[in-house]
Enzyme design. Structure first.
Site, mmCIF file in Angstrom:
data_model
loop_
_atom_site.group_PDB
_atom_site.id
_atom_site.type_symbol
_atom_site.label_atom_id
_atom_site.label_comp_id
_atom_site.label_asym_id
_atom_site.label_seq_id
_atom_site.Cartn_x
_atom_site.Cartn_y
_atom_site.Cartn_z
ATOM 1 N N LYS A 1 21.521 48.159 42.920
ATOM 2 C CA LYS A 1 20.341 47.570 43.543
ATOM 3 C C LYS A 1 19.478 46.899 42.482
ATOM 4 O O LYS A 1 19.065 47.530 41.519
ATOM 5 C CB LYS A 1 19.561 48.676 44.243
ATOM 6 C CG LYS A 1 18.236 48.238 44.810
ATOM 7 C CD LYS A 1 17.611 49.365 45.599
ATOM 8 C CE LYS A 1 16.188 49.037 45.963
ATOM 9 N NZ LYS A 1 15.583 50.121 46.742
ATOM 10 N N LYS B 1 22.590 44.874 47.314
ATOM 11 C CA LYS B 1 21.310 44.273 47.686
ATOM 12 C C LYS B 1 20.503 43.819 46.515
ATOM 13 O O LYS B 1 20.607 44.457 45.474
ATOM 14 C CB LYS B 1 20.556 45.258 48.564
ATOM 15 C CG LYS B 1 19.394 45.984 47.930
ATOM 16 C CD LYS B 1 18.876 46.986 48.880
ATOM 17 C CE LYS B 1 17.401 47.152 48.711
ATOM 18 N NZ LYS B 1 16.862 48.217 49.475
HETATM 19 C C1 PBG Z 1 13.357 51.865 48.991
HETATM 20 C C2 PBG Z 1 13.894 50.606 49.549
HETATM 21 C C3 PBG Z 1 13.436 49.298 49.395
HETATM 22 C C4 PBG Z 1 14.221 48.495 50.213
HETATM 23 C C5 PBG Z 1 15.149 49.331 50.825
HETATM 24 N N1 PBG Z 1 14.943 50.618 50.384
HETATM 25 C C6 PBG Z 1 12.300 48.757 48.658
HETATM 26 C C7 PBG Z 1 12.208 48.809 47.204
HETATM 27 O O1 PBG Z 1 13.111 49.208 46.482
HETATM 28 O O2 PBG Z 1 11.112 48.442 46.749
HETATM 29 C C8 PBG Z 1 14.054 47.026 50.418
HETATM 30 C C9 PBG Z 1 14.603 46.484 51.683
HETATM 31 C C10 PBG Z 1 14.069 45.174 52.088
HETATM 32 O O3 PBG Z 1 13.385 44.460 51.317
HETATM 33 O O4 PBG Z 1 14.340 44.779 53.241
HETATM 34 N N2 PBG Z 1 13.488 52.069 47.648
#
Ligand code: PBG
Length: 313
Positions: free
Chosen positions: A185, A238
């Site tokens: 991620k 992602k």
């Molecule tokens: C939690 C998380 C996030 C997203 C999914 N799980 C946000 C982040 O890491 O700040 C983002 C998903 C999206 O932007 O649709 N950590």
């Protein structure tokens, strides 16, 4: 003839719709930067889920907004936590049998500081501590699995969390619940609108100490290898559109089921262009999803899931 020779397919069953569950009853609060997306109380989330089931979607990805936040993110693993309650409600509704219930595992929606792990302060300096966060994340995964999650999806990006979660879930008798790891991620500006939807913006600093540097492709492959060695059963990549090369490379290297998460900012930017009449909504939406399937994603988490399923019929 084009249909006959088309190489890539897209079906509603390959789409997963995220839901943001909040306390209360009859709540349907719009997210300003994400047209058509809401914070939903459990009763409203159930209605939304029934619609998703009728549309033939593959599943739901559940996020929770707790009543209260604290330093440790206690709400994430509480027996009566917001997502735990919704999972029980979803699993007792027969109309939702066809939907896979995926629970996001992270602390940032539940901590007062908005970080994904435990924060320690040393004078002016604060940092997110990897190892002490693992126990809380593992507890959260076990709690969500017990509440009925079909899959748990860790998005916190602490090192070692997949192994810690596997162990905690096995100990809790949830040996059969798979882990879908957001293994690579990236630290991304495209999560901006999500932080409004999930009320999870970090109160200080940013997430670069635990999320990945967008410049690093080889490191992404190493992160995936580590999560697989720890017992990850599936991967979720992602963000999606700015990282399609990473999706393609992961598809070629690894045999596991793999999804792509078209994140909040990707949805918001397309909607902003739709509102101005700059892009054709239906064609652009479908092209953005087909491209991710072609890049190698087996399934896609997307805020367009319902709209795309309607187009696909
Ligand atoms: C939690 C998380 C996030 C997203 C999914 N799980 C946000 C982040 O890491 O700040 C983002 C998903 C999206 O932007 O649709 N950590």
């Amino acid at each position: 003839m084009r249909t006959l020779v088309r190489e890539t397919s897209l079906a509603p069953s390959q789409l997963i719709y995220p839901l943001f569950i909040c306390p209360g009853e009859g709540v349907r609060k719009p997210i300003g930067s994400m047209p058509g997306v809401f914070n939903l109380s459990i009763d409203e989330a159930l209605k939304e889920a029934e619609e998703c089931a009728k549309l033939g979607l593959g599943g739901l990805l559940l996020f929770g907004l707790p009543e209260e936040k604290d330093e440790q993110g206690t709400g994430a693993w509480a027996e009566d936590g917001i997502v735990q309650q919704s999972l029980r409600a979803m699993k007792s509704n027969r109309a939702l049998d066809g939907l896979v219930q995926i629970a996001d595992v992270c602390l940032c929606e539940y901590t007062s500081h908005g970080h994904c792990g435990i924060v320690t302060r040393d004078g002016d300096h604060a940092h997110v501590e990897n190892d002490s966060s693992l126990e809380l994340l593992a507890k959260t995964a076990a709690s969500l699995a017990k509440a009925g999650a079909d899959i748990v999806a860790p998005s916190d990006m602490m090192d070692g969390r997949v192994a810690a979660m596997r162990e905690a879930m096995d100990a809790a008798g949830m040996q059969e619940t798979p882990i879908m790891s957001y293994a690579a991620k990236f630290s991304s500006a495209f999560y901006g609108p999500f932080r409004e939807a999930a009320d999870s913006a970090p109160q200080f600093g940013d997430r670069r100490s635990y999320q990945m540097d967008g410049a690093n492709r080889r490191e992404a492959m190493r992160e995936i290898e580590l999560d697989l060695a720890e017992g990850a059963d599936m991967l979720l990549m992602k963000p999606a559109m700015p990282y399609m090369d990473i999706i393609r490379e992961a598809r070629e290297r690894f045999e596991l089921p793999m999804g792509a998460y078209q994140v909040s900012g990707e949805y918001s930017m397309l909607h902003a262009a739709f509102e101005r009449g700059w892009l054709e909504p239906e064609r652009t939406m479908m092209e953005s999803l087909l491209g991710l399937r072609r890049a190698g994603a087996d399934f896609i988490v997307t805020y367009f899931a319902k709209d795309a399923a309607r187009v696909l019929g």
